[in-house]
Design a protein around this motif. Structure first.
Motif, PDB file in Angstrom:
ATOM      1  N   ILE A 271       0.808  -1.081  -0.160  1.00 31.56           N
ATOM      2  CA  ILE A 271       0.036  -0.009  -0.025  1.00 31.56           C
ATOM      3  C   ILE A 271       0.848   1.218  -0.110  1.00 31.56           C
ATOM      4  CG2 ILE A 271      -1.378   1.351   1.545  1.00 31.56           C
ATOM      5  CD1 ILE A 271      -3.250  -0.522   1.952  1.00 31.56           C
ATOM      6  N   GLU A 272       0.830   2.054  -1.024  1.00 36.09           N
ATOM      7  CA  GLU A 272       1.318   3.331  -1.210  1.00 36.09           C
ATOM      8  C   GLU A 272       0.639   4.362  -0.690  1.00 36.09           C
ATOM      9  OE1 GLU A 272       4.007   4.346  -3.921  1.00 36.09           O
ATOM     10  OE2 GLU A 272       5.023   2.399  -4.080  1.00 36.09           O
ATOM     11  N   LEU A 273       0.941   5.315   0.138  1.00 32.22           N
ATOM     12  CA  LEU A 273       0.268   6.433   0.541  1.00 32.22           C
ATOM     13  C   LEU A 273       0.228   7.392  -0.584  1.00 32.22           C
ATOM     14  CD1 LEU A 273       1.111   7.079   4.331  1.00 32.22           C
ATOM     15  CD2 LEU A 273      -0.624   5.865   3.265  1.00 32.22           C
ATOM     16  N   LYS A 274      -0.756   7.975  -1.153  1.00 31.18           N
ATOM     17  CA  LYS A 274      -0.867   9.197  -2.133  1.00 31.18           C
ATOM     18  C   LYS A 274      -1.099  10.252  -1.141  1.00 31.18           C
ATOM     19  CE  LYS A 274      -2.793   6.188  -5.470  1.00 31.18           C
ATOM     20  NZ  LYS A 274      -3.348   5.306  -4.739  1.00 31.18           N
ATOM     21  N   LYS A 275      -0.032  11.005  -0.685  1.00 35.85           N
ATOM     22  CA  LYS A 275      -0.486  12.242   0.100  1.00 35.85           C
ATOM     23  C   LYS A 275      -0.663  13.337  -0.502  1.00 35.85           C
ATOM     24  CE  LYS A 275       2.639  10.441   3.850  1.00 35.85           C
ATOM     25  NZ  LYS A 275       3.915  10.866   4.667  1.00 35.85           N
ATOM     26  N   SER A 276      -1.128  14.344   0.066  1.00 36.82           N
ATOM     27  CA  SER A 276      -1.559  15.641  -0.196  1.00 36.82           C
ATOM     28  C   SER A 276      -1.758  16.477   0.763  1.00 36.82           C
ATOM     29  CB  SER A 276      -2.611  15.876  -1.550  1.00 36.82           C
ATOM     30  OG  SER A 276      -3.841  15.283  -0.879  1.00 36.82           O
ATOM     31  N   LEU A 277      -1.648  17.768   0.745  1.00 38.18           N
ATOM     32  CA  LEU A 277      -1.816  18.731   1.743  1.00 38.18           C
ATOM     33  C   LEU A 277      -3.287  18.648   1.930  1.00 38.18           C
ATOM     34  CD1 LEU A 277       0.301  21.660   1.841  1.00 38.18           C
ATOM     35  CD2 LEU A 277       0.189  20.011   3.531  1.00 38.18           C
TER      36      LEU A 277
ATOM     37  N   MET B 160       1.717   4.307   9.212  1.00 30.39           N
ATOM     38  CA  MET B 160       2.351   4.420   7.819  1.00 30.39           C
ATOM     39  C   MET B 160       2.427   5.941   7.647  1.00 30.39           C
ATOM     40  SD  MET B 160       0.481   1.904   5.319  1.00 30.39           S
ATOM     41  CE  MET B 160       1.089   2.457   3.739  1.00 30.39           C
ATOM     42  N   HIS B 161       1.381   6.856   8.392  1.00 27.37           N
ATOM     43  CA  HIS B 161       1.495   8.320   8.523  1.00 27.37           C
ATOM     44  C   HIS B 161       2.546   8.938   9.530  1.00 27.37           C
ATOM     45  CE1 HIS B 161      -2.223   8.004   5.802  1.00 27.37           C
ATOM     46  NE2 HIS B 161      -1.676   9.357   5.490  1.00 27.37           N
ATOM     47  N   GLN B 162       3.272   7.956  10.064  1.00 23.22           N
ATOM     48  CA  GLN B 162       4.203   8.220  11.282  1.00 23.22           C
ATOM     49  C   GLN B 162       3.595   8.794  12.389  1.00 23.22           C
ATOM     50  OE1 GLN B 162       6.166  10.231   8.264  1.00 23.22           O
ATOM     51  NE2 GLN B 162       6.810   8.061   7.824  1.00 23.22           N
TER      52      GLN B 162
ATOM     53  N   LYS C 284      -4.524   0.955  12.850  1.00 25.34           N
ATOM     54  CA  LYS C 284      -3.205   1.289  13.352  1.00 25.34           C
ATOM     55  C   LYS C 284      -2.158   1.160  12.194  1.00 25.34           C
ATOM     56  CE  LYS C 284      -0.473  -0.152  17.312  1.00 25.34           C
ATOM     57  NZ  LYS C 284       0.938  -0.862  17.076  1.00 25.34           N
ATOM     58  N   GLU C 285      -2.322   0.286  11.342  1.00 22.74           N
ATOM     59  CA  GLU C 285      -1.181   0.138  10.305  1.00 22.74           C
ATOM     60  C   GLU C 285      -1.403   1.491   9.383  1.00 22.74           C
ATOM     61  OE1 GLU C 285       1.092  -1.962   9.455  1.00 22.74           O
ATOM     62  OE2 GLU C 285       0.522  -3.569  10.771  1.00 22.74           O
TER      63      GLU C 285
END
Lengths: 121, 430
Positions: free
Chosen positions: B137-143, B268-270, B263-264
């Motif tokens: 699973i990859e995070l697709k981060k954005s603000l 994953m978002h620290q 939890k995972e």
């Protein structure tokens, strides 16, 4: 020369596995006991060349077993190896002071035990 | 040894005796040292052996764990298709497309459909869990502006709260807080926690979601005064397949994976997640998300892009739009106004871009557009398009300061202009 062995362990599973393992390694004359008291008694009646005992036993523990055997037989025969799943330097010293010849870990392959037996003279 | 020995007044025999006694003490001490050394040696040998054994067992377990994950993932995939088809069929019958059905038939079909839904939830959770475990699973981060995000997520639960007659309160700061996160994943986290609160609280219970703005992180908590969790169960709450306080009877049944996945995703978002609960008094789940420095966020993002480009042997371009007098705008229109303008520009840029994957990150007075798979020769067209979109947008503003705004555009392409994050950024900011 070690021909007859007495194995003292309260864990039935461990006892079975160790026995099978020692059989494979060429030791066929093995008697067993499940408590410290039973072990001390069997030592007297069976007169083995080597006693292998677990440290934690119901009733008297492995160190006590060791001390009682030495008290009864004196030094030399039988040889005694103390085995344990919980390694502790204090226990090792205790085993030696109780008159054990060796102290080793109970690993799942029991190789340390076999090596300890082979090292005995 | 501190006592003084008066040698002169002792006879030879006495001295010999004393020496013998001392020699005996030394021999005893030597023996003791020898035994202790033996004990340490034996222990050391045994520990080494046990360590080796532990290590090999660990490797074996890891192998088995991977085998299990692969198995779960394959099986889940295979199960999904027939399940979807079955559900489709049942829905067709329920919607009476295939002909009229009687009440009894409807009842049984509804039960069947509910259970198929449950099964697909379980399969989806299993798939997610195995993806997470396999690191797929990859995070697709954005603000994301988290205050509004939390509000909107909670709002979607209103009907559910009403249905169960539960009182809901949302506590949040008045200001806007921007967090770099994967919106879908964090929405899932929040939904999971709220769903649990709804599920394990009775009608008339209170459910509260609170968003707190701390210095380096935001804290989101979901509190209910429902059933609560027994103290001895607390350490196992986030374990896989662990369900606590389950009651028999109707109602949505869980999969026992929700909190493990939650939890995972938080980790994953620290972030961190913890639970506080008293049996009969209710539960409080709290998770945190770190606020990250803009540069770190950007670099994390751009490095991911570079890595992808490197693997695919593709290019990656950056366009930076910078507003030099942003401070002046902020003075005149305030933080909200200036930021609002930036948000609008971002929207305008997004609207002008033809591909969805292109992402815009917002900073005070600077917009960075990351164009995946865009080569150097194409960047100028995109830049021109963005430039037009921004200027068009500015022309329609009421404030003079915005209408006459200067925006400086720059661009850089990997691997042509630079091969790392700093290099690209420097080039684009020139």
């Amino acid at each position: 020369m070690i021909k007859k062995l007495l194995l003292i362990d309260d864990n039935e599973q461990d006892k079975k596995i160790i026995k099978r393992f020692l059989n494979k390694a060429g030791y066929h004359n093995i008697v067993t006991a499940s408590t410290g008291e039973e072990g001390v008694e069997k030592e007297k009646t069976e007169d083995p060349d080597l006693v292998i005992t677990d440290t934690v036993l119901p009733g008297i523990d492995g160190f006590m077993v060791c001390a009682k055997i030495r008290e009864f037989r004196g030094p030399g025969k039988p040889k005694v190896i103390v085995i344990t799943g919980a390694i502790d330097a204090v226990d090792a010293v205790k085993a030696r002071k109780s008159g054990a010849d060796d102290y080793c870990a109970k690993t799942s392959d029991f190789m340390p035990l076999l090596e300890a037996i082979k090292k005995l003279k | 040894m501190s006592e003084k020995i008066d040698y002169k007044n002792k006879t030879k025999e006495e001295l010999v005796k004393e020496i013998e006694s001392l020699q005996k003490t030394i021999k005893e001490a030597n023996d003791e040292v020898e035994i202790q050394t033996w004990g340490l040696k034996k222990t050391n040998e045994a520990i080494k052996l046990l360590y080796k054994e532990l290590d090999s067992k660990n490797k074996e377990l890891q192998k088995l764990d991977k085998l299990k994950s692969d198995f779960v993932s394959t099986v889940s995939h295979e199960l999904r298709t027939p399940l979807t088809i079955t559900k489709e069929g049942i829905s067709l019958i329920l919607d009476e497309i295939t002909g009229k059905i009687n009440d009894q038939q409807r009842r049984y079909l509804n039960i069947a459909r509910d259970n198929i839904d449950r099964l697909s939830r379980l399969i989806n959770d299993l798939l997610d869990m195995s993806k997470i475990e396999a690191g797929k699973i990859e995070l697709k981060k954005s603000l994301v502006e988290i205050t509004n995000f939390v509000k909107e997520t909670c709002a979607r639960w209103e009907l559910e709260f009403k249905k169960k007659k539960q009182n809901f309160t949302l506590l949040k700061p008045g200001s806007k807080i921007f967090i770099y996160l994967d919106q879908d994943k964090i929405e899932r986290v929040l939904n999971n926690l709220i769903s649990n609160a709804v599920k394990y609280s009775c009608g008339g219970c209170n459910i509260q979601v609170e968003l707190k703005d701390e210095k380096d992180f935001v804290e989101i908590s979901v509190t209910d005064n429902g059933k609560g969790i027994a103290k001895e169960d607390l350490p196992k709450v986030f374990s896989k397949f662990y369900q606590f306080g389950r009651t028999e009877g109707p109602g949505e049944k869980g999969t026992g994976l929700g909190l493990a996945i939650t939890k995972e995703l938080v980790e994953m978002h620290q972030g961190t997640i913890e639970v506080d609960s008293d049996l009969g008094k209710g539960s409080k789940f709290t998770f945190t998300l770190p606020k990250m420095d803009y540069e770190i966020i950007f670099k994390e993002y751009i490095n991911k892009g570079i890595k992808d480009a490197e693997e695919k042997k593709a290019s990656l371009s950056l366009i930076v739009a910078r507003i030099p007098q942003f401070n002046k705008i902020q003075e005149k229109l305030g933080y909200e106004g200036a930021h609002g303008f930036l948000c609008d520009i971002e929207k305008a840029i997004n609207a002008s871009l033809r591909r969805k994957a292109d992402t815009v990150i917002r900073d005070t007075g600077e917009l960075i557009i990351i164009l995946f798979d865009t080569a150097k020769e194409n960047v100028y067209t995109v830049k021109a398009r963005i430039q037009n979109a921004v200027m068009d947008h500015a022309r329609n503003m009421k404030d003079d300061i915005l209408r006459n705004i200067t925006v400086i555009f720059g661009s850089a392409t990997y691997p042509d202009d630079a091969k790392n994050d700093d290099g690209l950024l420097d080039k684009a900011r020139e």
